[in-house]
Design a protein around this motif. Structure first.
Motif, mmCIF file in Angstrom:
data_model
loop_
_atom_site.group_PDB
_atom_site.id
_atom_site.type_symbol
_atom_site.label_atom_id
_atom_site.label_comp_id
_atom_site.label_asym_id
_atom_site.label_seq_id
_atom_site.Cartn_x
_atom_site.Cartn_y
_atom_site.Cartn_z
ATOM 1 N N ALA A 194 0.836 -1.197 0.000
ATOM 2 C CA ALA A 194 0.000 0.000 0.000
ATOM 3 C C ALA A 194 0.871 1.248 0.000
ATOM 4 O O ALA A 194 1.957 1.254 0.584
ATOM 5 N N PRO A 195 0.430 2.283 -0.676
ATOM 6 C CA PRO A 195 1.232 3.519 -0.687
ATOM 7 C C PRO A 195 1.376 4.083 0.717
ATOM 8 O O PRO A 195 0.413 4.160 1.481
ATOM 9 N N VAL A 196 2.579 4.435 1.048
ATOM 10 C CA VAL A 196 2.872 4.952 2.382
ATOM 11 C C VAL A 196 2.695 6.464 2.373
ATOM 12 O O VAL A 196 3.317 7.163 1.568
ATOM 13 N N ALA A 197 1.822 6.924 3.230
ATOM 14 C CA ALA A 197 1.591 8.374 3.313
ATOM 15 C C ALA A 197 2.812 9.047 3.918
ATOM 16 O O ALA A 197 3.438 8.509 4.836
ATOM 17 N N PRO A 198 3.200 10.198 3.388
ATOM 18 C CA PRO A 198 4.350 10.890 3.957
ATOM 19 C C PRO A 198 4.084 11.290 5.401
ATOM 20 O O PRO A 198 3.012 11.767 5.753
ATOM 21 N N ARG A 199 5.079 11.036 6.227
ATOM 22 C CA ARG A 199 4.940 11.334 7.647
ATOM 23 C C ARG A 199 5.043 12.834 7.867
ATOM 24 O O ARG A 199 5.960 13.488 7.420
ATOM 25 N N ARG A 200 4.044 13.351 8.538
ATOM 26 C CA ARG A 200 4.030 14.781 8.816
ATOM 27 C C ARG A 200 4.830 15.068 10.083
ATOM 28 O O ARG A 200 4.648 14.423 11.108
ATOM 29 N N ARG A 201 5.680 16.060 9.961
ATOM 30 C CA ARG A 201 6.440 16.463 11.117
ATOM 31 C C ARG A 201 5.578 17.286 12.059
ATOM 32 O O ARG A 201 4.734 18.045 11.634
ATOM 33 N N ALA A 202 5.793 17.096 13.327
ATOM 34 C CA ALA A 202 5.035 17.853 14.316
ATOM 35 C C ALA A 202 5.381 19.337 14.215
ATOM 36 O O ALA A 202 6.554 19.706 14.109
ATOM 37 N N ARG A 203 4.360 20.166 14.223
ATOM 38 C CA ARG A 203 4.594 21.594 14.138
ATOM 39 C C ARG A 203 5.179 22.105 15.440
ATOM 40 O O ARG A 203 4.790 21.675 16.528
ATOM 41 N N PRO A 204 6.101 23.046 15.341
ATOM 42 C CA PRO A 204 6.670 23.596 16.572
ATOM 43 C C PRO A 204 5.619 24.359 17.352
ATOM 44 O O PRO A 204 4.733 24.998 16.784
ATOM 45 N N HIS A 205 5.725 24.319 18.653
ATOM 46 C CA HIS A 205 4.778 25.015 19.521
ATOM 47 C C HIS A 205 4.962 26.524 19.365
ATOM 48 O O HIS A 205 6.084 27.012 19.191
ATOM 49 N N PRO A 206 3.865 27.296 19.430
ATOM 50 C CA PRO A 206 4.009 28.758 19.304
ATOM 51 C C PRO A 206 4.934 29.376 20.353
ATOM 52 O O PRO A 206 5.467 30.464 20.144
ATOM 53 N N ALA A 207 5.123 28.678 21.474
ATOM 54 C CA ALA A 207 6.003 29.218 22.518
ATOM 55 C C ALA A 207 7.457 29.312 22.067
ATOM 56 O O ALA A 207 8.248 30.032 22.682
ATOM 57 N N TRP A 208 7.808 28.621 20.976
ATOM 58 C CA TRP A 208 9.171 28.725 20.459
ATOM 59 C C TRP A 208 9.495 30.162 20.058
ATOM 60 O O TRP A 208 10.644 30.600 20.132
ATOM 61 N N GLY A 209 8.487 30.900 19.634
ATOM 62 C CA GLY A 209 8.723 32.295 19.237
ATOM 63 C C GLY A 209 9.127 33.189 20.389
ATOM 64 O O GLY A 209 9.647 34.287 20.167
ATOM 65 N N LEU A 210 8.884 32.745 21.622
ATOM 66 C CA LEU A 210 9.265 33.539 22.794
ATOM 67 C C LEU A 210 10.689 33.258 23.258
ATOM 68 O O LEU A 210 11.187 33.968 24.146
ATOM 69 N N LEU A 211 11.324 32.251 22.676
ATOM 70 C CA LEU A 211 12.637 31.847 23.175
ATOM 71 C C LEU A 211 13.686 32.934 22.931
ATOM 72 O O LEU A 211 14.424 33.323 23.851
ATOM 73 N N VAL A 212 13.766 33.437 21.697
ATOM 74 C CA VAL A 212 14.790 34.443 21.383
ATOM 75 C C VAL A 212 14.590 35.732 22.185
ATOM 76 O O VAL A 212 15.541 36.246 22.785
ATOM 77 N N PRO A 213 13.346 36.310 22.258
ATOM 78 C CA PRO A 213 13.186 37.504 23.094
ATOM 79 C C PRO A 213 13.520 37.255 24.564
ATOM 80 O O PRO A 213 14.117 38.118 25.225
ATOM 81 N N ALA A 214 13.134 36.087 25.093
ATOM 82 C CA ALA A 214 13.425 35.798 26.500
ATOM 83 C C ALA A 214 14.927 35.720 26.758
ATOM 84 O O ALA A 214 15.428 36.264 27.760
ATOM 85 N N LEU A 215 15.644 35.068 25.855
ATOM 86 C CA LEU A 215 17.100 34.986 26.018
ATOM 87 C C LEU A 215 17.744 36.361 25.900
ATOM 88 O O LEU A 215 18.675 36.697 26.659
ATOM 89 N N ALA A 216 17.267 37.193 24.957
ATOM 90 C CA ALA A 216 17.832 38.531 24.799
ATOM 91 C C ALA A 216 17.576 39.393 26.030
ATOM 92 O O ALA A 216 18.478 40.095 26.519
ATOM 93 N N LEU A 217 16.369 39.332 26.571
ATOM 94 C CA LEU A 217 16.055 40.113 27.762
ATOM 95 C C LEU A 217 16.856 39.643 28.966
ATOM 96 O O LEU A 217 17.341 40.467 29.761
#
Length: 287
Positions: free
Chosen positions: A27-50
């Motif tokens: 049977a055709p194998v469906a491409p495995r979807r990668r888990a989307r990064p959590h929106p909290a990742w966007g806070l990592l760079v500002p938090a480290l800079a602060l």
């Protein structure tokens, strides 16, 4: 004696003939979807800079009067909140909303006309391309001479900032519509209004939404330029007041508020874009 040709068809365990079966098709194998990064990742760079700024200032590596620590900026925001910070935020937001609405509507209307008609494009597009390169501060003296120092020059300057990205998005989006789609619409005898509503607008919508988002960000930038020149309230006024009084904490607090308001408005626009373009099967939805 059993012929050699039959050995392959005899079950060696039960001694019974076994029917030849083709190997099961995989049977055709469906491409495995990668888990989307959590929106909290966007806070990592500002938090480290602060955190880095806070540590450098506390350690004495950076002068506190030039770069106040984030904790002091939060304290300044708390003090301003008890004073008139809400009025400054409201004044700037209303100016952006009004100027952006005017600039976006004009950008859509004129951009659509340029995208649909080659003669109008030849007549207007060179002028708009030249005016698009004029910096925002270059408009300020002329607007002050023409309109005075009240609200009118501020709103016009914000509208100018919002106009050009929306104009570019609408003109390029409509001009880039696949001609085959237009021909199919004409085969179905769609009128001009129906053709624009059912074919041209959906096909040009991705480019138009990009122009609307870029125009919104420029509206915030032009608002600051307008309020830096002549204003008694607003976030641009806070920037000017902090500079004149030597209060870097007020300047950084105003910059932080501008960043948060810009991000909030862009998030709303992005959600609208996602909803309007739900039919599109793009790479972002495939992840």
């Amino acid at each position: 004696m059993t012929p050699p040709a039959l050995h392959s068809s005899i079950d060696l365990v039960g001694g019974k003939p076994a029917a030849h079966q083709a190997p099961p098709a995989s049977a055709p194998v469906a491409p495995r979807r990668r888990a989307r990064p959590h929106p909290a990742w966007g806070l990592l760079v500002p938090a480290l800079a602060l955190a880095a700024v806070e540590g450098l200032v506390r350690a004495g590596a950076v002068p506190a009067h030039l770069l106040p620590p984030p904790s002091e900026i939060v304290a300044t925001l708390a003090q301003l909140a008890h004073a008139d910070l809400a009025w400054h935020v409201l004044a700037s937001s209303l100016r952006v909303a009004a100027g952006y609405a005017v600039g976006a509507l004009l950008g859509i209307a004129i951009g659509a006309a340029v995208g649909l008609n080659e003669r109008i494009a030849a007549l207007l597009d060179p002028t708009f391309q030249a005016l698009r390169a004029v910096p925002s501060l270059a408009w300020v003296p002329l607007l002050l001479l023409w309109l005075g120092i009240d609200e009118a020059p501020k709103l016009v300057l914000i509208a100018i900032g919002a106009f050009f990205p929306v104009y570019m998005g609408a003109a390029s989006g409509i001009a880039g519509v696949d001609r085959k789609l237009v021909e199919v619409g004409r085969m179905y005898r769609l009128g001009s209004v129906a053709l624009a509503r059912r074919v041209l607008l959906p096909a040009a919508l991705p480019s138009l939404m990009t122009g609307l988002r870029n125009g919104l960000s420029l509206a915030w930038m032009f608002m600051v330029a307008a309020e830096l020149i002549a204003a008694s309230k607003g976030l641009g006024y806070l920037l000017s007041d902090g500079r004149e009084t030597g209060r870097a904490d007020i300047v950084l607090a105003a910059i932080l508020l501008l960043a948060l308001l810009g991000k909030f408005s862009d998030t709303l626009m992005r959600r609208l874009e996602t909803r309007l373009l739900a039919w599109r099967d793009d790479l972002a939805r495939a992840k």
